[in-house]
Each structure stands twice: as C-alpha cells, then as structure tokens.
Design an enzyme around this catalytic site. Structure first.
Site, PDB file in Angstrom:
ATOM      1  N   GLY A   1       2.271   2.437  10.621  1.00  0.00           N
ATOM      2  CA  GLY A   1       3.193   3.558  10.448  1.00  0.00           C
ATOM      3  C   GLY A   1       3.890   3.981  11.727  1.00  0.00           C
TER       4      GLY A   1
ATOM      5  CD  GLU B   1      -3.037   5.567   6.607  1.00  0.00           C
ATOM      6  OE1 GLU B   1      -3.010   5.578   5.369  1.00  0.00           O
ATOM      7  OE2 GLU B   1      -2.126   5.053   7.296  1.00  0.00           O
TER       8      GLU B   1
ATOM      9  CD  GLU C   1      -3.564  -2.509   7.218  1.00  0.00           C
ATOM     10  OE1 GLU C   1      -2.430  -2.697   6.772  1.00  0.00           O
ATOM     11  OE2 GLU C   1      -4.247  -1.508   6.939  1.00  0.00           O
TER      12      GLU C   1
ATOM     13  CG  HIS D   1      -5.816   1.980   5.072  1.00  0.00           C
ATOM     14  ND1 HIS D   1      -5.421   2.953   5.948  1.00  0.00           N
ATOM     15  CD2 HIS D   1      -4.791   1.102   4.990  1.00  0.00           C
ATOM     16  CE1 HIS D   1      -4.191   2.678   6.364  1.00  0.00           C
ATOM     17  NE2 HIS D   1      -3.786   1.550   5.798  1.00  0.00           N
TER      18      HIS D   1
ATOM     19  CB  SER E   1       5.088  -1.482  11.950  1.00  0.00           C
ATOM     20  OG  SER E   1       4.678  -0.137  12.147  1.00  0.00           O
TER      21      SER E   1
ATOM     22  CG  ASN F   1      -1.742   1.202   1.398  1.00  0.00           C
ATOM     23  OD1 ASN F   1      -1.842   2.006   0.471  1.00  0.00           O
ATOM     24  ND2 ASN F   1      -2.364   1.356   2.559  1.00  0.00           N
TER      25      ASN F   1
ATOM     26  CE  LYS G   1      -0.174   3.279   4.709  1.00  0.00           C
ATOM     27  NZ  LYS G   1      -0.176   3.430   6.145  1.00  0.00           N
TER      28      LYS G   1
HETATM   29  P1  PGA Z   1       2.774   0.445   7.535  1.00  0.00           P
HETATM   30  O1  PGA Z   1       1.318   0.608   6.897  1.00  0.00           O
HETATM   31  O2  PGA Z   1       3.354  -0.845   7.017  1.00  0.00           O
HETATM   32  O3  PGA Z   1       3.534   1.639   7.094  1.00  0.00           O
HETATM   33  O4  PGA Z   1       2.590   0.381   9.016  1.00  0.00           O
HETATM   34  C1  PGA Z   1       0.478  -0.502   6.721  1.00  0.00           C
HETATM   35  C2  PGA Z   1      -0.839  -0.077   6.133  1.00  0.00           C
HETATM   36  O5  PGA Z   1      -1.341   0.988   6.513  1.00  0.00           O
HETATM   37  O6  PGA Z   1      -1.409  -0.759   5.263  1.00  0.00           O
END
Ligand code: PGA
Length: 256
Positions: A174, A97, A168, A95, A214, A9, A11
C-alpha cells in the site's frame, strides 16, 4: 511448470456500488490465461453476492478465518467449516495487516492454517519483513521464522498442493514502493532453497511463491518474468481494471 496464481485482496474496501463495478469489469475481461488461476477476496459481507455474480473462472476467497474450526459461539467470526459449506474454497491467512492490527502471531497463523487444511480449504499464507527488519539485514531470518510454524502445521505432504505462499514485504504494501524484481526474486529463491531442505525438492519445486506489495499494471511484467515469482497478491490495483492487465502478465511466463 507451476501454475501462475493471481490473487486480488480487496481488504476492507467495496461499497455495494463499488463491488458491482469490480465484478462488472472482471466479467467483461478477456479469457483467463490457460497457465493462470485467479482468486479474489472481497470483504466477507460481499462474498455471497460476488460468488453469485462473478464469472466462474475466477474463484472467491475469504480474507481470514477463525482459529477454531467449527461453527459455534464465536461472535463476529467466520469459521473454516462455514466457509467451506458456503462453497468458498480459499482463505488468505497471516496478512501483515492482521499480524499488526489483530496481533496474529506466526503460531496463530500456523494454527489457522492447520484448521483451514483440515476443513478442505486452500490457503494463501502471507509472510514478509518490515522496513526496519530489512534495513537490519534480517529479511530472511524473519521470513523463515514466519515460515517455520507453517511448515510444522502441514502434516500431510499432499496438503502442500493447497498452499500458496505470498511474500509481501510490509514496506511495500500500500506504499507504492514495490520491491524490485531482483529484491523479490532473491527472497523467493532463498525461500525455495530453504524449503528444499525442510520439505524436500518435490514440494519446494511445486509450491507457488507469489509476490505482493504495490503490484501494478506497470510493474507486473518485470516481476513475473523472474524465475521464482509465481504470481501476485494484489491489493489496491485489484480494485481497478488494471487487475486485468496484471492477470494477462501470466502469459509472459508461458513464453519462458
Ligand atoms: P497493495 O496490497 O497491492 O495495495 O500494496 C497488497 C496486499 O496487501 O496484499
């Protein structure tokens, strides 16, 4: 045996230069393990160029679709029909976010999922609890409350073949704080038991439940060897050559 799913992803990352670099290292990487499927989700602006230049054994996904299925007067949005017409077969939905910054409720996510299924897309549907919810011992309640509308939105049992669930935990996204393999396995296992009751054993056994938050080249091997972890949704590390190491982790599962 469930096929391992590794998603990247990106983003809202990737200048034209950076996207070129990511495609270049992916194209130079080794063979995709035969038990794995790899999908990357660039920002929509780059979908066209990535689809053209990326090796064909890695698929491309959008990161979201609009809630209405058909093309029309939806300024700033991309509909499932346009995505499918463009030759892209995947979308991420729900997601955290988008749930947070775009106020997407679980009902909205479920409606988009139904729209995506109808358009013939495959879906990576995301669920996961915040730190506050985990500390209040509400992890499974939250995950199930996000899953229930998704289950209700899948009307045809065979459509489950086109759904991947990404667990997640919001506190792990993140932040560099990965869920431990045991913490992730616990949620994945409990979710599969719940799915068993709701959609039956056959679907629950086939459905891929992947972990995101992460994931790195360092922790992927410990996570992938847990029984109910069927792959990853990778954010930050999917922008780096480390993503190739994460793809390789699928081989460990083949040996189990
Ligand atoms: P990250 O994001 O690996 O940077 O923690 C994962 C995601 O949001 O899909």
């Amino acid at each position: 045996m469930r096929k391992i799913f590794i998603g990247g992803n990106w983003k809202c990352n990737g200048t034209t230069k950076k996207v070129g670099e990511i495609v270049a290292f992916l194209n130079k990487g080794g063979d995709i393990p035969s038990n794995a499927e790899v999908v990357v989700a660039p920002p929509s602006l780059h979908i066209g160029s990535v689809s053209e230049t990326l090796r064909k054994d890695i698929q491309v996904s959008v990161q979201n679709i609009w809630i209405e299925p058909a093309a029309g007067a939806w300024t700033g949005e991309i509909t499932a029909d346009l995505v499918k017409d463009f030759g892209v077969n995947w979308t991420i939905l729900g997601h955290s976010e988008r749930r947070k910054y775009n106020h997407e409720s679980s009902e909205i996510v479920a409606k988009k999922l139904a729209v995506a299924l109808k358009a013939g897309l495959n879906i990576i549907a995301c669920v996961g609890e915040t730190l506050e919810e985990r500390e209040a011992d509400k992890t499974m309640d939250v995950v199930i409350s996000q899953m229930a509308p998704i289950v209700a939105a899948v009307s045809n049992p065979s459509d489950w073949d086109r759904v991947v669930i990404a667990y997640e935990p919001v506190w792990a996204i993140g932040t560099g704080k990965t869920a431990s393999p045991e913490q992730a396995q616990e949620v994945h296992g409990n979710l599969r038991v719940w799915l068993n009751e709701k959609v039956g054993k056959e679907i629950a056994e086939k459905l891929r439940i992947i972990y995101g938050g992460s994931v790195t080249a360092k922790n992927c091997n410990d996570l992938i060897t847990k029984g109910d972890i069927d792959g990853f949704l990778v954010g930050g590390a999917s922008l780096q050559p480390d993503f190739l190491t994460i793809i390789e982790s699928a081989k460990l599962k083949a040996k189990m």
